[in-house]
Write an enzyme that holds these catalytic residues in place. Structure first.
Site, PDB file in Angstrom:
ATOM      1  N   THR D  69       2.781  -2.012   0.806  1.00 35.69           N
ATOM      2  CA  THR D  69       1.782  -1.860  -0.251  1.00 35.69           C
ATOM      3  C   THR D  69       0.439  -2.228   0.341  1.00 35.69           C
ATOM      4  OG1 THR D  69       1.099  -2.423  -2.494  1.00 35.69           O
ATOM      5  CG2 THR D  69       2.251  -4.162  -1.268  1.00 35.69           C
ATOM      6  N   GLU D  70      -0.560  -1.365   0.150  1.00 33.30           N
ATOM      7  CA  GLU D  70      -1.786  -1.450   0.939  1.00 33.30           C
ATOM      8  C   GLU D  70      -2.621  -2.676   0.610  1.00 33.30           C
ATOM      9  OE1 GLU D  70      -0.928   1.103  -1.048  1.00 33.30           O
ATOM     10  OE2 GLU D  70      -2.686   2.050  -1.972  1.00 33.30           O
ATOM     11  N   ASN D  71      -2.311  -3.348  -0.506  1.00 31.39           N
ATOM     12  CA  ASN D  71      -3.045  -4.587  -0.761  1.00 31.39           C
ATOM     13  C   ASN D  71      -2.558  -5.750   0.097  1.00 31.39           C
ATOM     14  OD1 ASN D  71      -0.868  -4.002  -2.603  1.00 31.39           O
ATOM     15  ND2 ASN D  71      -1.349  -5.895  -3.675  1.00 31.39           N
ATOM     16  N   SER D 111      -3.876  -4.546   6.842  1.00 31.72           N
ATOM     17  CA  SER D 111      -3.008  -3.649   6.078  1.00 31.72           C
ATOM     18  C   SER D 111      -3.414  -2.191   6.264  1.00 31.72           C
ATOM     19  CB  SER D 111      -3.061  -4.018   4.595  1.00 31.72           C
ATOM     20  OG  SER D 111      -2.136  -3.243   3.867  1.00 31.72           O
TER      21      SER D 111
END
Lengths: 238, 219, 219, 238
Positions: D69-71, D111
């Protein structure tokens, strides 16, 4: 004679005679002690390989200085001895060192980001030459048969807020290492802000070279050794 | 895919002649000696090696150079008191040298892993090492354009791996490991310990397993 | 110099009108609500705010926008179901928007902290968000030139600080904290806990204290 | 009818009738099940906000898929419920999620370096339109009064090795979302490799659009709906 007495005398001498703060040239340890004393409390500092590492011997705990080593650590402690020696804990000179409370480790890109990003207050480096405008030459003699090696020198030169140089003023042949323009290949342009030598402390920058204090010589005698115009620093020029 | 291998020989078996190989370590700290020895035994040659140095003494990378397996070094500090094998090859014109300031070396490796096509850095501006390179003034400073350094393989040393390939390192032996792991197509890590998945705290992972392909435990 | 402050009000007292302020957090995770409230109370206005979003609901950054303190937003995702205060200001032409793809936002912030003058990224190439920007083909891909985002102040939220200002975060609340801490001239961290120096493992520090100027504990 | 039976039928049907693998269009869940089945074991995958998140419901443990998840997380688990909900542990859609063994956390630049650096095997995204050459439009309607918001869409589109799109083939007005050239503002050029729709699975790229399988229509019927030339994918085109 310790630098403490020197510097006390120096302050008085500064009033009496101008900028001569010692009757004799400074030795390497006295010079290291002087640099250490000049580092503001709370600073983050990188000490280059060689003579600059001596500075760490004279930092006082109450100065609360944090040492950075570019191979990946903040909070570096003294050189490791005996059972402290750990091959995984070395400084940029590949010497085993120790870790102080509050230390942190990071990878090489993060470490050089600290430097290149301007987060270090002071970096202390050795030098072959410093120009009147603060150009630094300290990585390569330029000799045709020399194998070049740069390491972190250019990153340190361009990254820190202040770059202090420690060196003898003269080469073995008696030539000044403070020069009009560097003849050795340069490490960085206009990066040096202060030069600590056995004979004087110089402030360098776009406005030329100022002399903060001299050791064992007068400003006039110093000028005879250095091929760039010198002037006495103003009283607040430290 | 992640593989756990029993021997360093198996781990490096796929490295081909002419590969670009990143080797972790700064001096001896973090240098994956056992993997380098296996590479020496494996016979791959014509290599381009990326490391901060160019080998010390008579071990590891220095031997790889001595045996003529290294066509080109990309490094920041090849010349040391005990870098005699590199020195000899260099003076004999038998090895190519790309000298890169240490921070630019690190940032170029980082750029490769991060998918950055190039970047401007003040380091090296106005020096010999920027000759022929594009420059421009940014943020009021002269800066040099630098490009990523990609590799076919990275050989790195870490302290502990878990079952998903996550890695943690030890003290300043971390140095180039994390950025080389990300920059290479295939990353081989030698570790001192392998723990089950879940045995490392997710907050403290330094190299996520996505960057690791082969793991071998070295006693 | 590092300061430990007793109240969020003291922590934000030095923030001047017209400042560029980075605010950590992705959605509500890692958003330093108490520091934002203090900034609201403090009265600074004409701010440029850097955050992934443009405020949610009736709290934090959304209130700062509602009160007209924000001249410009630099963010990736301003429009959400509950971003009504931003929406209203934007439609009224009372707030400027610089829309940046999320990864470019992160990398531009990282570049500022790392002293990188600019970089090329494939993200956004050929899109509206690259209009007017320099492009070139690198590594065989179209790439866009992006420049660092610097800030006067960063307001971030971490889990724990030690006596030297080292920080660790909690889960996905880490998000923008570490890179904003490095990119701002002055970084203010609100934390849940302060431990003595030596109370955090040096291997696990996420933000070294060199990047932190003010710390305030928020209950 | 579950996709398992569909896909078994599909294989047989593929032999019998070409590429029609289902007698009816697929629902959202069946489509998610099909995407999940197509993800190679051991892959690192990012599932975009909206319909793509359904895919996580159908990933089998033995596939050993790691979700990004890019966060700032790898090893994301299912959506959190009840006492699991933790405001510090959310996905890119700001939904509380859980952490699986082997997870890791990192900051936003690290990320997106995972994404931009090409380390994700697959990213699954929704779309407004996909062009014949794989251009993606999924972030902005381009309407004059719309407030633009892009989030990580462009990073995901350009970063992953394969970009899968999940969408209905037709708009509510019956227009094909597979188009000769996108009329909405694009998210990325030539990035989409596969399009999963209710009516067919398409392979896109520089060589044009191939159809891997159809659901409730023949290739000819599909061609009538889609304004770009279609051809059947070769047998190994999965």
């Amino acid at each position: 004679m310790s630098i403490e007495s020197n510097s006390q005398t120096g302050t008085q001498a500064g009033i009496r005679t101008g900028i001569q703060s010692s009757d004799t040239p400074l030795g390497r340890d006295d010079l290291a002690r002087l640099v250490a004393r000049d580092i503001k409390p709370g600073s983050f500092v990188n000490l280059g390989i060689g003579q600059p590492t001596l500075v760490s011997n004279y930092l006082e705990p109450e100065q609360n200085i944090t040492l950075h080593t570019e191979n990946g650590m903040l909070g570096m402690g003294p050189v490791a001895t005996g059972g402290q020696i750990d091959g995984d804990l070395i400084n940029a000179g590949k010497i085993p060192v120790t870790e102080l409370p509050g230390a942190s480790y990071f990878h090489h890109a993060d470490s050089f980001a600290i430097m290149r990003g301007g987060h270090l207050d002071i970096c202390v480096l050795g030098a072959f030459q410093v120009s009147a405008t603060g150009d630094l030459a300290n990585w390569h003699t330029g000799a045709p048969d020399a194998i070049p090696a740069v390491g972190g020198a250019m990153d340190l030169a361009t990254g820190a807020k202040d770059v202090f140089v420690m060196m003898t003023l003269l080469t073995r042949d008696g030539a000044s290492k403070i020069v009009e323009a560097c003849t050795y290949p340069i490490t960085g342009i206009g990066c040096v802000t202060r030069v600590y030598t056995d004979k004087a402390v110089f402030l360098t920058g776009p406005d030329g070279v100022q002399v903060r204090e001299t050791f064992g010589c007068t400003l006039e005698e110093l000028q005879d050794m250095v091929p760039v115009p010198l002037k006495a620093a103003s009283a607040d020029g430290s | 895919m992640l593989n756990f291998l029993d021997t360093v020989g198996e781990a490096v078996a796929g490295i081909k002649d002419g590969s670009t190989v990143m080797i972790g370590g700064f001096g001896n700290a973090g240098q994956p000696f056992e993997l380098i020895d296996a590479l020496l035994d494996g016979g791959a040659t014509g290599l381009t090696v990326v490391n901060n140095n160019a080998g010390q003494g008579d071990q590891g990378l220095a031997l790889l150079i001595k045996e003529g397996r290294v066509r080109k070094m990309i490094c920041s500090f090849p010349r040391q008191s005990d870098s005699w094998h590199f020195d000899e090859k260099y003076r004999a014109g038998q090895i190519e040298l790309e000298l890169v300031p240490q921070g630019n070396l690190a940032e170029r490796i980082r750029a490769a892993g991060a998918g950055i096509g190039g970047f401007f850095t003040p380091t090296g501006y106005g020096t010999m090492l920027a000759e022929g390179k594009e420059t421009r003034i940014l943020d009021g400073r002269g800066q040099v354009f630098e490009t990523p350094i990609h590799a076919d393989v990275a050989l790195i040393k870490a302290l502990t791996a878990d079952g998903t390939g996550n890695l943690v390192y030890r003290k300043t032996a971390r140095n180039f490991g994390p950025i080389m792991a990300a920059a290479a197509k295939h990353t081989i890590a030698q570790v001192s310990e392998i723990v089950p998945t879940g045995g490392l705290d997710p907050e403290n992972i330094v190299t996520p397993g996505i960057y690791v392909n082969s793991i071998v435990k070295v006693a």
